[in-house]
Design a protein around this motif. Structure first.
Motif, mmCIF file in Angstrom:
data_model
loop_
_atom_site.group_PDB
_atom_site.id
_atom_site.type_symbol
_atom_site.label_atom_id
_atom_site.label_comp_id
_atom_site.label_asym_id
_atom_site.label_seq_id
_atom_site.Cartn_x
_atom_site.Cartn_y
_atom_site.Cartn_z
ATOM 1 N N GLY A 1 6.782 -3.809 -16.870
ATOM 2 C CA GLY A 1 6.975 -4.041 -15.448
ATOM 3 C C GLY A 1 5.976 -5.006 -14.862
ATOM 4 O O GLY A 1 5.121 -5.552 -15.559
ATOM 5 N N PRO A 2 6.064 -5.256 -13.548
ATOM 6 C CA PRO A 2 5.089 -6.119 -12.877
ATOM 7 C C PRO A 2 3.698 -5.512 -12.900
ATOM 8 O O PRO A 2 3.500 -4.380 -13.345
ATOM 9 N N GLN A 3 2.727 -6.251 -12.386
ATOM 10 C CA GLN A 3 1.313 -5.908 -12.547
ATOM 11 C C GLN A 3 1.000 -4.470 -12.174
ATOM 12 O O GLN A 3 0.423 -3.725 -12.962
ATOM 13 N N ALA B 1 0.188 -1.489 -14.845
ATOM 14 C CA ALA B 1 -1.131 -0.843 -14.833
ATOM 15 C C ALA B 1 -0.990 0.668 -14.723
ATOM 16 O O ALA B 1 -1.718 1.420 -15.387
ATOM 17 N N ARG B 2 -0.054 1.130 -13.891
ATOM 18 C CA ARG B 2 0.171 2.572 -13.760
ATOM 19 C C ARG B 2 0.692 3.167 -15.067
ATOM 20 O O ARG B 2 0.264 4.252 -15.480
ATOM 21 N N GLU C 1 5.064 -7.961 -17.397
ATOM 22 C CA GLU C 1 6.204 -8.834 -17.613
ATOM 23 C C GLU C 1 5.960 -10.230 -17.038
ATOM 24 O O GLU C 1 5.095 -10.427 -16.174
ATOM 25 N N SER C 2 6.754 -11.178 -17.495
ATOM 26 C CA SER C 2 6.677 -12.546 -16.996
ATOM 27 C C SER C 2 7.374 -12.669 -15.645
ATOM 28 O O SER C 2 8.399 -12.015 -15.398
ATOM 29 N N ASP C 3 6.838 -13.517 -14.763
ATOM 30 C CA ASP C 3 7.502 -13.787 -13.493
ATOM 31 C C ASP C 3 8.720 -14.676 -13.680
ATOM 32 O O ASP C 3 9.698 -14.565 -12.936
ATOM 33 N N ARG D 1 9.529 -10.033 -6.184
ATOM 34 C CA ARG D 1 8.214 -10.649 -6.068
ATOM 35 C C ARG D 1 7.892 -10.966 -4.598
ATOM 36 O O ARG D 1 8.783 -11.262 -3.809
ATOM 37 N N VAL D 2 6.607 -10.920 -4.282
ATOM 38 C CA VAL D 2 6.116 -11.301 -2.962
ATOM 39 C C VAL D 2 5.042 -12.352 -3.163
ATOM 40 O O VAL D 2 4.096 -12.147 -3.941
#
Length: 399
Positions: A91-93, A97-98, A231-233, A334-335
């Protein structure tokens, strides 16, 4: 002492013991390779450099909490029981991390249960040291002033917290003995220069030894093709419309012009560009052309402004009464930008495109969405101004 004698500890615990009582990123792919060695999953090749992971039918193999976490992640993203290795990201950052914190917590709990580690600064010790910090703080308060004592106490507590965070675990006698044994295994494996180049496909040949090599940091070839991290953006794997395929994702800001804008706003902006640059050309165009090279640049910019304005007007006019509906899984959320001027993007798989432009949406449309959700959106055809988004179902395979 060098040896290839493997202990009872799983690869992730061996990683923990041989890296200063810390879990490194190598522990996750090493755990996956170990699951393959124990016939829980299969790692197979489907072309040059193309690696897939296939789930096997449920078995009675005993798994630890963190091994189950890896297996559950595979099941969540698999399509028809398989998933490309490149889609194994977590997943995203913030989500990755979680996920990693949960994995690390499981490894540390396992090591503690085996008597191999303990808390470096336990709750009782932390309380005692915090209480002890009150003594110099009180002296500073008495000699100087309250603010000085309070500052000293807060600094002492912050230092203790930093130490506790940086060094959460420490060795036990049994842990030191196990760490010494695993360091011997690492030294023996490091003597084989070819071992470091083996891919995870070689697990059938090396069995669990390849997983331990990956965990110990001497089998980079086995862990590198299994990117179980952030994951990659700009790249996403999806299997919503059939076989797995790789999709490129972009997040337009300045081009195409007017991307995501309401047709009325875009029309007004486009007309403004046409009128503004048109007047500039009308009033200064001949003089700019007479100025030679120095005038050619601003003249060209003005012409480009008119062309862009006309394009925006045409697209906005075409979008005035037209709209399309798109249904598919959200590949990326994404933001970008700062808090005052954030840009919200939603990238949805349309089932066909190999390159997807993420829609720029309002915060109201963005809030509540989750990556992997299958949504239906109504948007304009050219500028892709999103009118509404509704969720239809959850968790379509994507990575």
């Amino acid at each position: 002492m060098r040896s290839l004698e493997l202990g009872a500890e799983p690869p992730a615990v061996a990683n923990f013991l041989t890296h200063g009582w810390r879990v490194t990123d190598d522990a996750v792919p090493a755990t996956l390779v170990d699951l393959a060695a124990r016939n829980v999953v299969d790692i197979e090749q489907r072309g040059p450099g193309v690696v897939y992971v296939r789930l096997r039918p449920a078995s009675d193999v005993a798994l630890t909490r963190y091994e189950r976490r890896v297996l559950d992640h595979l099941r969540a993203i698999a399509h028809d029981g398989v998933v490309p290795a490149e889609a194994l990201t977590t997943g995203p950052q913030h989500e990755s991390a979680r996920w990693m914190r949960g994995f690390v917590s499981g490894v540390v709990a396992d090591a503690q249960a085996r008597g191999l580690s303990r808390e470096a600064v336990g709750g009782a010790v932390f309380t005692v040291l915090t209480g002890a910090a009150l003594v110099p703080a009180a002296l500073m308060w008495a000699v100087w002033e309250f603010e000085a004592g309070l500052t000293a106490f807060v600094a002492a507590v912050a230092l203790l917290g930093w130490i506790r965070q940086r060094h959460p675990q420490r060795e036990t006698p049994a842990g030191m003995e196990a760490a010494s044994r695993w360091l011997g295994v690492r030294a023996e494996l490091a003597e084989n220069p070819v071992f470091a180049t083996h891919s995870p496909l070689q697990v059938e040949l090396w069995d669990r030894l390849l997983a331990y090599g990956a965990a110990l940091g001497v089998a980079a070839g086995a862990s590198r093709p299994l990117p179980m991290g952030v994951e990659s953006d700009t790249e996403a794997w999806t299997a919503d419309a059939g076989p797995w395929r790789l999709v490129r994702v972009s997040y337009p800001r300045f081009w195409p012009p007017g991307w995501g804008a309401d047709p009325i706003v875009a029309l007004l902006v486009g007309l403004g560009l046409v009128v503004g640059f048109g007047l500039l050309l009308y009033t200064t165009g001949p003089a700019l052309l007479d100025a030679g090279l120095f005038g050619a640049v601003p003249f060209g910019i003005a012409c480009a402004g008119v062309v862009v304005g006309v394009a925006v007007v045409v697209m906005a006019a075409a979008d005035w009464r037209t709209a399309v509906e798109v249904t598919g899984p959200i590949l990326r959320l994404r933001v970008y930008g700062d808090e005052d001027r954030s840009r919200y993007y939603v990238a949805v798989d349309d089932g066909e495109s190999e390159a997807i432009r993420a829609w720029k949406v309002s915060r109201a449309h963005y809030v509540g969405l989750r990556q992997g959700d299958v949504i239906t959106a109504r948007l304009t055809r050219n500028l892709c101004c999103v009118r509404w988004i509704i969720r239809t179902e959850n968790a379509s395979p994507a990575g």
